[in-house]
Scaffold this active site. Structure first.
Site, mmCIF file in Angstrom:
data_model
loop_
_atom_site.group_PDB
_atom_site.id
_atom_site.type_symbol
_atom_site.label_atom_id
_atom_site.label_comp_id
_atom_site.label_asym_id
_atom_site.label_seq_id
_atom_site.Cartn_x
_atom_site.Cartn_y
_atom_site.Cartn_z
ATOM 1 N N HIS A 155 1.026 5.299 1.077
ATOM 2 C CA HIS A 155 0.441 6.309 1.974
ATOM 3 C C HIS A 155 0.485 7.653 1.245
ATOM 4 O O HIS A 155 1.522 8.017 0.675
ATOM 5 C CB HIS A 155 1.296 6.476 3.241
ATOM 6 C CG HIS A 155 1.378 5.263 4.113
ATOM 7 N ND1 HIS A 155 0.699 5.143 5.305
ATOM 8 C CD2 HIS A 155 2.084 4.102 3.988
ATOM 9 C CE1 HIS A 155 0.984 3.985 5.882
ATOM 10 N NE2 HIS A 155 1.830 3.337 5.105
ATOM 11 N N HIS A 177 0.835 -1.205 0.000
ATOM 12 C CA HIS A 177 0.000 0.000 0.000
ATOM 13 C C HIS A 177 0.864 1.246 0.000
ATOM 14 O O HIS A 177 1.957 1.261 0.551
ATOM 15 C CB HIS A 177 -0.927 0.002 1.209
ATOM 16 C CG HIS A 177 -0.202 -0.128 2.520
ATOM 17 N ND1 HIS A 177 0.250 -1.334 3.011
ATOM 18 C CD2 HIS A 177 0.168 0.802 3.425
ATOM 19 C CE1 HIS A 177 0.863 -1.137 4.163
ATOM 20 N NE2 HIS A 177 0.839 0.155 4.437
HETATM 21 P P1 AMP Z 1 2.513 0.294 7.185
HETATM 22 O O1 AMP Z 1 3.302 0.600 8.405
HETATM 23 O O2 AMP Z 1 3.057 0.984 5.966
HETATM 24 O O3 AMP Z 1 2.287 -1.184 6.988
HETATM 25 O O4 AMP Z 1 1.111 0.992 7.422
HETATM 26 C C1 AMP Z 1 -0.056 0.337 7.814
HETATM 27 C C2 AMP Z 1 -1.091 1.394 8.036
HETATM 28 O O5 AMP Z 1 -2.368 0.786 8.024
HETATM 29 C C3 AMP Z 1 -0.966 2.130 9.383
HETATM 30 O O6 AMP Z 1 -0.751 3.517 9.150
HETATM 31 C C4 AMP Z 1 -2.299 1.845 10.069
HETATM 32 O O7 AMP Z 1 -2.779 2.950 10.780
HETATM 33 C C5 AMP Z 1 -3.205 1.475 8.908
HETATM 34 N N1 AMP Z 1 -4.320 0.596 9.243
HETATM 35 C C6 AMP Z 1 -4.260 -0.588 9.909
HETATM 36 N N2 AMP Z 1 -5.479 -1.119 10.018
HETATM 37 C C7 AMP Z 1 -6.342 -0.273 9.386
HETATM 38 C C8 AMP Z 1 -7.749 -0.269 9.157
HETATM 39 N N3 AMP Z 1 -8.533 -1.251 9.606
HETATM 40 N N4 AMP Z 1 -8.280 0.772 8.480
HETATM 41 C C9 AMP Z 1 -7.491 1.772 8.035
HETATM 42 N N5 AMP Z 1 -6.167 1.816 8.218
HETATM 43 C C10 AMP Z 1 -5.586 0.823 8.885
#
Ligand code: AMP
Ligand code: ZN
Length: 136
Positions: A101, A99
């Site tokens: 950001h 993903h």
């Molecule tokens: P990463 O550290 O790049 O894997 O980022 C994962 C991101 O997913 C974090 O910023 C979390 O806040 C976000 N996240 C985790 N669970 C959810 C969810 N159910 N809905 C929206 N965002 C989420």
């Protein structure tokens, strides 16, 4: 993937604040935003990192990311944003479904996305350059 939180969102099993969806891509607000409006953009099909995303899908992903960054800038933002992608545990990836950001930035928001700088030893830069080029 069964135990993947983003696959569950894609399947509608977990709710999300969706901002975009097509047949291949979905985007929704990060539940723990670095700033208000922080969006995640991802291929619907489960894959772990940037390297696992098929080229065709990557093309869609980048185009959609631009679309969302634009509408973020025109709505709650001001044209400043960071595009971040954490790939692998050492890079801070927590959710193992690739993903991007999109983090809108505001003057004085005190977010620390910038890194500190290191230095190369003599000759090290060329050595690393050659190593990388070998695998192209
Ligand atoms: P990463 O550290 O790049 O894997 O980022 C994962 C991101 O997913 C974090 O910023 C979390 O806040 C976000 N996240 C985790 N669970 C959810 C969810 N159910 N809905 C929206 N965002 C989420
Ligand atoms: Zn997944």
């Amino acid at each position: 993937m069964e135990d993947c939180v983003f696959c569950k969102i894609v399947a509608g099993k977990i709710p999300c604040a969706k901002v975009y969806e097509d047949d291949f891509i979905i985007s929704f607000l990060d539940i723990m935003p670095a700033n208000r409006g922080h969006c995640l953009v991802l291929p619907k099909m489960h894959c772990e990192t940037f390297l696992d995303i098929a080229d065709k899908e990557l093309e869609n992903l980048v185009k959609v990311t631009k679309k969302i960054a634009k509408s973020l800038s025109l709505s709650i933002g001001n044209g400043s944003f960071n595009l971040v992608m954490n790939n692998g545990a050492a890079a801070g990836q927590v959710v193992n479904h690739a993903h991007l950001h999109i983090i809108p930035r505001f003057k004085g928001d005190r977010l620390r996305i910038k890194w500190s700088h290191k230095k190369y030893e003599d000759g090290e830069m060329e050595e690393i350059q050659q190593k990388i080029r070998k695998f192209m």
